[in-house]
Design a protein around this motif. Sequence first.
Motif, PDB file in Angstrom:
ATOM      1  N   ALA A 103       0.813  -1.213   0.000  1.00 34.16           N
ATOM      2  CA  ALA A 103       0.000   0.000   0.000  1.00 34.16           C
ATOM      3  C   ALA A 103       0.847   1.263   0.000  1.00 34.16           C
ATOM      4  N   ALA A 104       2.087   1.161   0.454  1.00 31.52           N
ATOM      5  CA  ALA A 104       3.038   2.271   0.413  1.00 31.52           C
ATOM      6  C   ALA A 104       4.326   1.762  -0.209  1.00 31.52           C
ATOM      7  N   ASN A 105       5.008   2.642  -0.935  1.00 29.65           N
ATOM      8  CA  ASN A 105       6.194   2.210  -1.672  1.00 29.65           C
ATOM      9  C   ASN A 105       7.221   3.332  -1.697  1.00 29.65           C
ATOM     10  N   GLY A 106       8.481   2.983  -1.450  1.00 25.12           N
ATOM     11  CA  GLY A 106       9.536   3.982  -1.427  1.00 25.12           C
ATOM     12  C   GLY A 106       9.753   4.656  -2.765  1.00 25.12           C
ATOM     13  N   PHE A 107       9.600   3.900  -3.849  1.00 24.98           N
ATOM     14  CA  PHE A 107       9.768   4.486  -5.174  1.00 24.98           C
ATOM     15  C   PHE A 107       8.725   5.572  -5.430  1.00 24.98           C
ATOM     16  N   GLY A 108       7.473   5.294  -5.064  1.00 26.04           N
ATOM     17  CA  GLY A 108       6.422   6.290  -5.273  1.00 26.04           C
ATOM     18  C   GLY A 108       6.656   7.541  -4.450  1.00 26.04           C
ATOM     19  N   ILE A 109       7.083   7.380  -3.209  1.00 30.93           N
ATOM     20  CA  ILE A 109       7.354   8.538  -2.351  1.00 30.93           C
ATOM     21  C   ILE A 109       8.477   9.379  -2.947  1.00 30.93           C
ATOM     22  N   PHE A 110       9.546   8.713  -3.376  1.00 28.66           N
ATOM     23  CA  PHE A 110      10.680   9.439  -3.961  1.00 28.66           C
ATOM     24  C   PHE A 110      10.283  10.114  -5.271  1.00 28.66           C
ATOM     25  N   LEU A 111       9.497   9.427  -6.091  1.00 29.92           N
ATOM     26  CA  LEU A 111       9.055   9.997  -7.366  1.00 29.92           C
ATOM     27  C   LEU A 111       8.242  11.271  -7.153  1.00 29.92           C
ATOM     28  N   MET A 112       7.280  11.233  -6.232  1.00 30.39           N
ATOM     29  CA  MET A 112       6.453  12.400  -5.978  1.00 30.39           C
ATOM     30  C   MET A 112       7.263  13.520  -5.321  1.00 30.39           C
TER      31      MET A 112
END
Length: 276
Positions: free
Chosen positions: A148-157
Amino acid sequence: MTVASQRLNFKKILLFVLLLFGAIVVLLPLAIVFFYSLIPPATFATANFTSSSLTLENYRQAWERGNFILAFANSTLVALAVTAFQIVTSSLAGYALARLQFQGKQAILLLVLATLVIPFQLLVIPIFLVLKLGHLINTYWALILPTAANGFGIFLMRQFFSTIPIELEEAAALDGANRLQILWKVMLPLARPALTTLFLFTFIGEWNDLFKPLIFTTRPELQTVQLALAEFQEQFTSSWSLLMAAIIIATVPVIVLFLLGQRQFIQGIGSTGIKN
């Protein structure tokens, strides 16, 4: 024509040839799979086929025998749910890391980046125990919550939010908007390319995931596309035509989704470079 223009034209032609060769290398296996999926099983065994013998009957049989209706519904539900969770968590965390000033911000960012090098397989035992403790094994939540949470998505945003001029937020703040209103009404509309990129990465990753359904579920009614495809391969190992048709059935939604969002995807990748 000058020497400089001749060199430029040569570089363009060379680049075109290289890109064309790369496209052929990537698309040729898929084209071969599609071609053989149209060949009747009886004709496939004898290698005696012509263009007139090609048929779509393999797709109908593969769809019915593989029970792909249920698998498509499950994969779509799981992929959309995980994507929605990741968009929310990545947007909130990414905005906080890009704009808010608080103690330990760099440490948290480094921790998020560190999660990118940890394979999911290393975490499967503690995740399984947590899901079992919460009585979530053999439920849809077992397929949704672990990613449900992902480090790649956080870094991308975070990277994309850092490229947006802070003056836009200051203007919204002068109009009386709070942080959540700024994020919802100013930042997210501007971050559409990054959101599209995150959506494509997450949805395609969840659609192609075999590991989670294989570990966290045993109920047939929770079977996803990749699990159905694996079982179909075991049942129809000798029927290559049906197997090729099943592969195409499982692949087409991902290809269509990427083609629809490729422009936003390329823009999102191009605008989220390394930024301090």
